[in-house]
Motif scaffolding. Structure first.
Motif, PDB file in Angstrom:
ATOM      1  N   PHE A  29      45.837  36.230  59.671  1.00  0.00           N
ATOM      2  CA  PHE A  29      46.444  36.800  58.468  1.00  0.00           C
ATOM      3  C   PHE A  29      45.445  36.714  57.326  1.00  0.00           C
ATOM      4  O   PHE A  29      44.618  35.809  57.294  1.00  0.00           O
ATOM      5  N   GLU A  30      45.541  37.657  56.414  1.00  0.00           N
ATOM      6  CA  GLU A  30      44.707  37.649  55.214  1.00  0.00           C
ATOM      7  C   GLU A  30      45.615  37.527  53.999  1.00  0.00           C
ATOM      8  O   GLU A  30      46.697  38.108  53.966  1.00  0.00           O
ATOM      9  N   ILE A  31      45.168  36.773  52.998  1.00  0.00           N
ATOM     10  CA  ILE A  31      45.884  36.626  51.734  1.00  0.00           C
ATOM     11  C   ILE A  31      45.074  37.361  50.682  1.00  0.00           C
ATOM     12  O   ILE A  31      43.897  37.057  50.477  1.00  0.00           O
ATOM     13  N   TRP A  32      45.711  38.332  50.029  1.00  0.00           N
ATOM     14  CA  TRP A  32      45.066  39.153  49.006  1.00  0.00           C
ATOM     15  C   TRP A  32      45.771  38.969  47.679  1.00  0.00           C
ATOM     16  O   TRP A  32      47.007  38.870  47.628  1.00  0.00           O
ATOM     17  N   GLU A  33      44.994  38.904  46.619  1.00  0.00           N
ATOM     18  CA  GLU A  33      45.559  39.022  45.277  1.00  0.00           C
ATOM     19  C   GLU A  33      45.347  40.492  44.913  1.00  0.00           C
ATOM     20  O   GLU A  33      44.222  40.975  44.857  1.00  0.00           O
ATOM     21  N   THR A  34      46.442  41.208  44.721  1.00  0.00           N
ATOM     22  CA  THR A  34      46.353  42.659  44.553  1.00  0.00           C
ATOM     23  C   THR A  34      46.373  43.091  43.099  1.00  0.00           C
ATOM     24  O   THR A  34      46.418  44.280  42.818  1.00  0.00           O
ATOM     25  N   SER A  35      46.318  42.131  42.165  1.00  0.00           N
ATOM     26  CA  SER A  35      46.135  42.480  40.761  1.00  0.00           C
ATOM     27  C   SER A  35      44.763  43.139  40.660  1.00  0.00           C
ATOM     28  O   SER A  35      43.896  42.928  41.500  1.00  0.00           O
ATOM     29  N   GLU A  36      44.558  43.951  39.643  1.00  0.00           N
ATOM     30  CA  GLU A  36      43.274  44.661  39.515  1.00  0.00           C
ATOM     31  C   GLU A  36      42.164  43.715  39.106  1.00  0.00           C
ATOM     32  O   GLU A  36      42.335  42.962  38.160  1.00  0.00           O
ATOM     33  N   PRO A  37      41.038  43.720  39.732  1.00  0.00           N
ATOM     34  CA  PRO A  37      40.763  44.390  41.007  1.00  0.00           C
ATOM     35  C   PRO A  37      41.288  43.548  42.173  1.00  0.00           C
ATOM     36  O   PRO A  37      41.317  42.317  42.100  1.00  0.00           O
ATOM     37  N   ALA A  38      41.707  44.209  43.233  1.00  0.00           N
ATOM     38  CA  ALA A  38      42.215  43.504  44.417  1.00  0.00           C
ATOM     39  C   ALA A  38      41.079  42.703  45.042  1.00  0.00           C
ATOM     40  O   ALA A  38      39.931  43.135  45.048  1.00  0.00           O
ATOM     41  N   ARG A  39      41.436  41.496  45.523  1.00  0.00           N
ATOM     42  CA  ARG A  39      40.400  40.673  46.155  1.00  0.00           C
ATOM     43  C   ARG A  39      41.007  39.816  47.258  1.00  0.00           C
ATOM     44  O   ARG A  39      42.149  39.365  47.147  1.00  0.00           O
ATOM     45  N   LEU A  40      40.226  39.631  48.292  1.00  0.00           N
ATOM     46  CA  LEU A  40      40.617  38.773  49.401  1.00  0.00           C
ATOM     47  C   LEU A  40      40.507  37.324  48.938  1.00  0.00           C
ATOM     48  O   LEU A  40      39.454  36.894  48.467  1.00  0.00           O
TER      49      LEU A  40
ATOM     50  N   ALA B  99      50.348  37.620  31.283  1.00  0.00           N
ATOM     51  CA  ALA B  99      51.404  38.499  30.776  1.00  0.00           C
ATOM     52  C   ALA B  99      51.893  39.491  31.828  1.00  0.00           C
ATOM     53  O   ALA B  99      53.087  39.752  31.930  1.00  0.00           O
ATOM     54  N   GLU B 100      50.983  40.045  32.603  1.00  0.00           N
ATOM     55  CA  GLU B 100      51.356  41.026  33.631  1.00  0.00           C
ATOM     56  C   GLU B 100      51.789  40.349  34.933  1.00  0.00           C
ATOM     57  O   GLU B 100      52.282  41.008  35.835  1.00  0.00           O
ATOM     58  N   GLY B 101      51.567  39.080  35.037  1.00  0.00           N
ATOM     59  CA  GLY B 101      51.889  38.378  36.270  1.00  0.00           C
ATOM     60  C   GLY B 101      50.794  38.565  37.304  1.00  0.00           C
ATOM     61  O   GLY B 101      49.740  39.142  37.041  1.00  0.00           O
ATOM     62  N   TYR B 102      51.067  38.067  38.496  1.00  0.00           N
ATOM     63  CA  TYR B 102      50.101  38.100  39.589  1.00  0.00           C
ATOM     64  C   TYR B 102      50.787  38.687  40.812  1.00  0.00           C
ATOM     65  O   TYR B 102      51.980  38.485  41.026  1.00  0.00           O
ATOM     66  N   HIS B 103      50.020  39.385  41.608  1.00  0.00           N
ATOM     67  CA  HIS B 103      50.572  40.061  42.776  1.00  0.00           C
ATOM     68  C   HIS B 103      49.769  39.654  44.004  1.00  0.00           C
ATOM     69  O   HIS B 103      48.538  39.719  43.993  1.00  0.00           O
ATOM     70  N   PHE B 104      50.485  39.250  45.049  1.00  0.00           N
ATOM     71  CA  PHE B 104      49.859  38.778  46.280  1.00  0.00           C
ATOM     72  C   PHE B 104      50.420  39.533  47.473  1.00  0.00           C
ATOM     73  O   PHE B 104      51.569  39.970  47.455  1.00  0.00           O
ATOM     74  N   GLU B 105      49.594  39.645  48.513  1.00  0.00           N
ATOM     75  CA  GLU B 105      50.030  40.215  49.784  1.00  0.00           C
ATOM     76  C   GLU B 105      49.512  39.354  50.919  1.00  0.00           C
ATOM     77  O   GLU B 105      48.407  38.810  50.840  1.00  0.00           O
ATOM     78  N   ILE B 106      50.323  39.255  51.952  1.00  0.00           N
ATOM     79  CA  ILE B 106      49.879  38.693  53.219  1.00  0.00           C
ATOM     80  C   ILE B 106      49.767  39.879  54.160  1.00  0.00           C
ATOM     81  O   ILE B 106      50.719  40.637  54.334  1.00  0.00           O
ATOM     82  N   ARG B 107      48.574  40.059  54.730  1.00  0.00           N
ATOM     83  CA  ARG B 107      48.313  41.201  55.600  1.00  0.00           C
ATOM     84  C   ARG B 107      47.985  40.729  57.015  1.00  0.00           C
ATOM     85  O   ARG B 107      47.437  39.642  57.202  1.00  0.00           O
ATOM     86  N   ASP B 108      48.322  41.568  57.981  1.00  0.00           N
ATOM     87  CA  ASP B 108      47.967  41.243  59.361  1.00  0.00           C
ATOM     88  C   ASP B 108      46.519  41.638  59.633  1.00  0.00           C
ATOM     89  O   ASP B 108      45.822  42.131  58.739  1.00  0.00           O
ATOM     90  N   HIS B 109      46.066  41.442  60.853  1.00  0.00           N
ATOM     91  CA  HIS B 109      44.660  41.698  61.198  1.00  0.00           C
ATOM     92  C   HIS B 109      44.280  43.174  61.086  1.00  0.00           C
ATOM     93  O   HIS B 109      43.104  43.504  61.020  1.00  0.00           O
ATOM     94  N   ASP B 110      45.273  44.062  61.053  1.00  0.00           N
ATOM     95  CA  ASP B 110      45.005  45.492  60.885  1.00  0.00           C
ATOM     96  C   ASP B 110      45.035  45.922  59.421  1.00  0.00           C
ATOM     97  O   ASP B 110      44.859  47.097  59.116  1.00  0.00           O
TER      98      ASP B 110
END
Length: 90
Positions: free
Chosen positions: A2-13, A46-57
């Protein structure tokens, strides 16, 4: 995997994890860090933070938007039910 991404601009692994449980713990750790930074007035929450958990694809399996509440102590964003393995025998 699994990968953990912070998707706030700019998105980063942020990290990777071998299990969903570890991925959830890492997201929780990132939210705790962002809370501590907001309490210390570091960065702009102020805008908060956005995270995603992604699979290997690269497919998003879970998304979380987190806005730190600096008026109280950090509370985990991961509920106990999310930590449990539904396939584990009791």
């Amino acid at each position: 995997m699994f990968e953990i991404w912070e998707t706030s601009e700019p998105a980063r692994l942020i990290s990777d994890a071998g299990s969903l449980k570890v991925a959830l713990e890492k997201v929780d750790t990132m939210c705790r860090l962002r809370h501590d930074q907001a309490v210390a007035h570091v960065g702009d929450a102020a805008e908060g933070y956005h995270f995603e958990i992604r699979d290997h694809d690269g497919k998003a399996l879970a998304r979380l938007s987190y806005v730190p509440d600096t008026t109280r102590a950090y509370q985990s964003v991961v509920v106990e039910e999310m930590r449990e393995d539904p396939h584990a025998s009791s």
